[in-house]
Design a protein around this motif. Structure first.
Motif, PDB file in Angstrom:
ATOM      1  N   LEU A  70     111.675 -37.143   2.194  1.00 12.17           N
ATOM      2  CA  LEU A  70     110.541 -38.060   2.137  1.00 12.17           C
ATOM      3  C   LEU A  70     110.998 -39.484   2.496  1.00 12.17           C
ATOM      4  O   LEU A  70     112.031 -39.937   2.022  1.00 12.17           O
ATOM      5  N   ILE A  71     110.214 -40.130   3.341  1.00 15.00           N
ATOM      6  CA  ILE A  71     110.478 -41.544   3.635  1.00 15.00           C
ATOM      7  C   ILE A  71     109.313 -42.358   3.079  1.00 15.00           C
ATOM      8  O   ILE A  71     108.153 -42.083   3.421  1.00 15.00           O
ATOM      9  N   ILE A  72     109.615 -43.300   2.195  1.00 16.21           N
ATOM     10  CA  ILE A  72     108.557 -44.191   1.693  1.00 16.21           C
ATOM     11  C   ILE A  72     108.773 -45.582   2.301  1.00 16.21           C
ATOM     12  O   ILE A  72     109.864 -46.144   2.223  1.00 16.21           O
ATOM     13  N   LEU A  73     107.720 -46.087   2.919  1.00 15.51           N
ATOM     14  CA  LEU A  73     107.772 -47.418   3.531  1.00 15.51           C
ATOM     15  C   LEU A  73     107.021 -48.382   2.627  1.00 15.51           C
ATOM     16  O   LEU A  73     105.795 -48.288   2.484  1.00 15.51           O
ATOM     17  N   ASN A  74     107.775 -49.270   1.987  1.00 15.32           N
ATOM     18  CA  ASN A  74     107.177 -50.278   1.122  1.00 15.32           C
ATOM     19  C   ASN A  74     106.891 -51.511   1.980  1.00 15.32           C
ATOM     20  O   ASN A  74     107.812 -52.141   2.479  1.00 15.32           O
ATOM     21  N   PHE A  75     105.630 -51.833   2.158  1.00 13.31           N
ATOM     22  CA  PHE A  75     105.280 -52.965   3.029  1.00 13.31           C
ATOM     23  C   PHE A  75     105.496 -54.323   2.349  1.00 13.31           C
ATOM     24  O   PHE A  75     105.440 -55.356   3.006  1.00 13.31           O
ATOM     25  N   LYS A  76     105.685 -54.322   1.030  1.00 16.79           N
ATOM     26  CA  LYS A  76     105.800 -55.579   0.269  1.00 16.79           C
ATOM     27  C   LYS A  76     104.653 -56.525   0.687  1.00 16.79           C
ATOM     28  O   LYS A  76     103.554 -56.043   0.971  1.00 16.79           O
ATOM     29  N   VAL A  77     104.931 -57.829   0.787  1.00 15.99           N
ATOM     30  CA  VAL A  77     103.858 -58.733   1.247  1.00 15.99           C
ATOM     31  C   VAL A  77     104.375 -59.623   2.373  1.00 15.99           C
ATOM     32  O   VAL A  77     104.109 -60.827   2.417  1.00 15.99           O
ATOM     33  N   TYR A  78     105.125 -59.012   3.271  1.00 11.88           N
ATOM     34  CA  TYR A  78     105.607 -59.757   4.432  1.00 11.88           C
ATOM     35  C   TYR A  78     104.415 -60.141   5.313  1.00 11.88           C
ATOM     36  O   TYR A  78     103.449 -59.376   5.422  1.00 11.88           O
ATOM     37  N   ARG A  79     104.560 -61.286   5.980  1.00  8.54           N
ATOM     38  CA  ARG A  79     103.537 -61.691   6.938  1.00  8.54           C
ATOM     39  C   ARG A  79     103.286 -60.577   7.955  1.00  8.54           C
ATOM     40  O   ARG A  79     102.170 -60.328   8.383  1.00  8.54           O
ATOM     41  N   GLU A  80     104.379 -59.885   8.301  1.00  7.63           N
ATOM     42  CA  GLU A  80     104.296 -58.834   9.333  1.00  7.63           C
ATOM     43  C   GLU A  80     103.627 -57.555   8.832  1.00  7.63           C
ATOM     44  O   GLU A  80     103.427 -56.626   9.608  1.00  7.63           O
ATOM     45  N   SER A  81     103.330 -57.482   7.523  1.00 11.94           N
ATOM     46  CA  SER A  81     102.851 -56.198   7.005  1.00 11.94           C
ATOM     47  C   SER A  81     101.558 -56.299   6.215  1.00 11.94           C
ATOM     48  O   SER A  81     101.149 -55.343   5.565  1.00 11.94           O
ATOM     49  N   ILE A  82     100.924 -57.480   6.232  1.00 11.70           N
ATOM     50  CA  ILE A  82      99.675 -57.593   5.475  1.00 11.70           C
ATOM     51  C   ILE A  82      98.466 -57.629   6.411  1.00 11.70           C
ATOM     52  O   ILE A  82      98.590 -57.906   7.594  1.00 11.70           O
ATOM     53  N   GLY A  83      97.315 -57.328   5.867  1.00  9.12           N
ATOM     54  CA  GLY A  83      96.070 -57.337   6.648  1.00  9.12           C
ATOM     55  C   GLY A  83      96.111 -56.280   7.749  1.00  9.12           C
ATOM     56  O   GLY A  83      96.526 -55.144   7.510  1.00  9.12           O
ATOM     57  N   LYS A  84      95.716 -56.669   8.968  1.00  6.87           N
ATOM     58  CA  LYS A  84      95.643 -55.702  10.079  1.00  6.87           C
ATOM     59  C   LYS A  84      97.002 -55.076  10.379  1.00  6.87           C
ATOM     60  O   LYS A  84      97.099 -53.939  10.839  1.00  6.87           O
ATOM     61  N   ASN A  85      98.065 -55.843  10.136  1.00  5.95           N
ATOM     62  CA  ASN A  85      99.410 -55.308  10.384  1.00  5.95           C
ATOM     63  C   ASN A  85      99.713 -54.108   9.491  1.00  5.95           C
ATOM     64  O   ASN A  85     100.479 -53.226   9.871  1.00  5.95           O
ATOM     65  N   ALA A  86      99.120 -54.095   8.308  1.00  2.22           N
ATOM     66  CA  ALA A  86      99.350 -52.961   7.404  1.00  2.22           C
ATOM     67  C   ALA A  86      98.808 -51.680   8.034  1.00  2.22           C
ATOM     68  O   ALA A  86      99.447 -50.627   7.990  1.00  2.22           O
ATOM     69  N   VAL A  87      97.653 -51.793   8.645  1.00  2.30           N
ATOM     70  CA  VAL A  87      97.039 -50.615   9.283  1.00  2.30           C
ATOM     71  C   VAL A  87      97.881 -50.185  10.491  1.00  2.30           C
ATOM     72  O   VAL A  87      98.160 -49.007  10.685  1.00  2.30           O
ATOM     73  N   ARG A  88      98.318 -51.164  11.266  1.00  7.58           N
ATOM     74  CA  ARG A  88      99.137 -50.853  12.450  1.00  7.58           C
ATOM     75  C   ARG A  88     100.419 -50.121  12.021  1.00  7.58           C
ATOM     76  O   ARG A  88     100.749 -49.061  12.562  1.00  7.58           O
ATOM     77  N   LEU A  89     101.104 -50.660  11.017  1.00  5.11           N
ATOM     78  CA  LEU A  89     102.360 -50.033  10.571  1.00  5.11           C
ATOM     79  C   LEU A  89     102.111 -48.659   9.954  1.00  5.11           C
ATOM     80  O   LEU A  89     102.925 -47.745  10.103  1.00  5.11           O
ATOM     81  N   ALA A  90     100.993 -48.525   9.272  1.00  2.00           N
ATOM     82  CA  ALA A  90     100.664 -47.225   8.665  1.00  2.00           C
ATOM     83  C   ALA A  90     100.340 -46.200   9.757  1.00  2.00           C
ATOM     84  O   ALA A  90     100.684 -45.020   9.641  1.00  2.00           O
ATOM     85  N   LYS A  91      99.706 -46.648  10.818  1.00  2.53           N
ATOM     86  CA  LYS A  91      99.366 -45.718  11.910  1.00  2.53           C
ATOM     87  C   LYS A  91     100.621 -45.225  12.629  1.00  2.53           C
ATOM     88  O   LYS A  91     100.720 -44.054  12.986  1.00  2.53           O
ATOM     89  N   TYR A  92     101.596 -46.113  12.840  1.00  4.90           N
ATOM     90  CA  TYR A  92     102.865 -45.655  13.438  1.00  4.90           C
ATOM     91  C   TYR A  92     103.480 -44.571  12.538  1.00  4.90           C
ATOM     92  O   TYR A  92     103.992 -43.569  13.024  1.00  4.90           O
ATOM     93  N   ALA A  93     103.443 -44.856  11.237  1.00  2.00           N
ATOM     94  CA  ALA A  93     104.041 -43.903  10.298  1.00  2.00           C
ATOM     95  C   ALA A  93     103.321 -42.559  10.373  1.00  2.00           C
ATOM     96  O   ALA A  93     103.948 -41.492  10.352  1.00  2.00           O
ATOM     97  N   GLU A  94     102.019 -42.625  10.485  1.00  2.00           N
ATOM     98  CA  GLU A  94     101.242 -41.383  10.596  1.00  2.00           C
ATOM     99  C   GLU A  94     101.625 -40.623  11.876  1.00  2.00           C
ATOM    100  O   GLU A  94     101.789 -39.409  11.867  1.00  2.00           O
ATOM    101  N   GLU A  95     101.778 -41.356  12.966  1.00  2.00           N
ATOM    102  CA  GLU A  95     102.134 -40.714  14.238  1.00  2.00           C
ATOM    103  C   GLU A  95     103.501 -40.034  14.137  1.00  2.00           C
ATOM    104  O   GLU A  95     103.665 -38.880  14.537  1.00  2.00           O
TER     105      GLU A  95
END
Ligand code: G3P
Length: 243
Positions: free
Chosen positions: A13-38
């Motif tokens: 299992l790989i868990i990706l903790n997005f924390k609250v980085y500028r790069e991972s909040i708001g729309k970026n959270a969805v983008r990063l989650a979609k890569y993970a899904e792919e």
């Protein structure tokens, strides 16, 4: 009580903790989650994401991989300003929560309360610990998953599996002694596929990581290489153990 996320999570299992980085909040959270899904879909590996609380609903609605909260408080619904209670997590549709991350510590007495509240509501717990000793104590509380992360390596790019391999092996050994049903992940500084491979060779059943993924130039490529190395190491381990 049926555990909601149980069927969605497998090992490695790989868990990706997005924390609250500028790069991972708001729309970026969805983008990063979609890569993970792919990557999860392309390679057939379990990958969960833990976005910031305000992004949970948006991410849950956008992807079909398991989504975790980064934190949950021990309280029942009521007069607890600013808190996140388990019932809110149920409502938003996540499968569980990280508990006691070293950047969001709980007091000791609250940890068993949070774990049992999550369990009562059919949600998975990922209990973070920082040393072999706290890992042993944590295992007695029977979380679903323990993630050991030496805090001094968090965000450094120096992988726990390379810098402190003995911490990972001892943590795995001790957890399996106390309660073989508890799964063990390790985290802190995991940055490359080979860090993930090493973690699995040391006995971990996966990894928890943040900055390397969130800040990568090409997060999907990085995750893909981590997932490939995880799967290869997992296969070798199964073969070695004759499973
Ligand atoms: O929860 C993951 C974590 O604390 C490790 O962070 O940035 O070292 O991967 P990082």
């Amino acid at each position: 009580m049926m555990i909601i996320g149980e069927g969605m999570i497998s090992y490695p299992l790989i868990i990706l903790n997005f924390k609250v980085y500028r790069e991972s909040i708001g729309k970026n959270a969805v983008r990063l989650a979609k890569y993970a899904e792919e990557v999860s879909r392309e390679l057939g590996i379990s990958i969960a994401v833990a976005p910031a609380f305000t992004d949970l609903k948006m991410v849950v609605d956008s992807v079909s991989i398991p989504v975790l909260s980064q934190h949950v408080d021990p309280y029942p619904p009521g007069s607890w300003t600013g808190s996140i209670v388990v019932e809110m997590l149920r409502e938003v549709g996540v499968v569980g929560s990280i508990v006691n991350h070293s950047e969001k510590r709980l007091i000791l007495a609250d940890i068993p309360v949070v774990l049992s509240r999550l369990r009562e509501h059919g949600l998975i717990s990922v209990l973070c610990t920082d040393t072999v000793e706290t890992t042993k104590a944590g295992a007695t509380l029977s979380p679903d998953i323990i993630a050991i992360e030496p805090p001094e390596l968090i965000g450094t790019g120096i992988s726990v599996s390379k810098a402190k391999p003995e911490v990972v092996t001892k943590a795995v050994e001790i957890v399996k002694e106390v309660n073989p049903h508890v799964h063990v992940l390790c985290g802190a500084g995991i940055s490359l596929g080979e860090d993930v491979r090493r973690a699995i060779e040391l006995g971990a059943e996966g990894v928890l990581l943040a900055s390397a993924y969130v800040k990568a130039k090409d997060p999907k490529e990085l995750l893909k290489s981590m997932a490939e190395d995880a799967l290869k190491a997992w296969e070798r381990r199964k073969h070695h153990l004759n499973l």
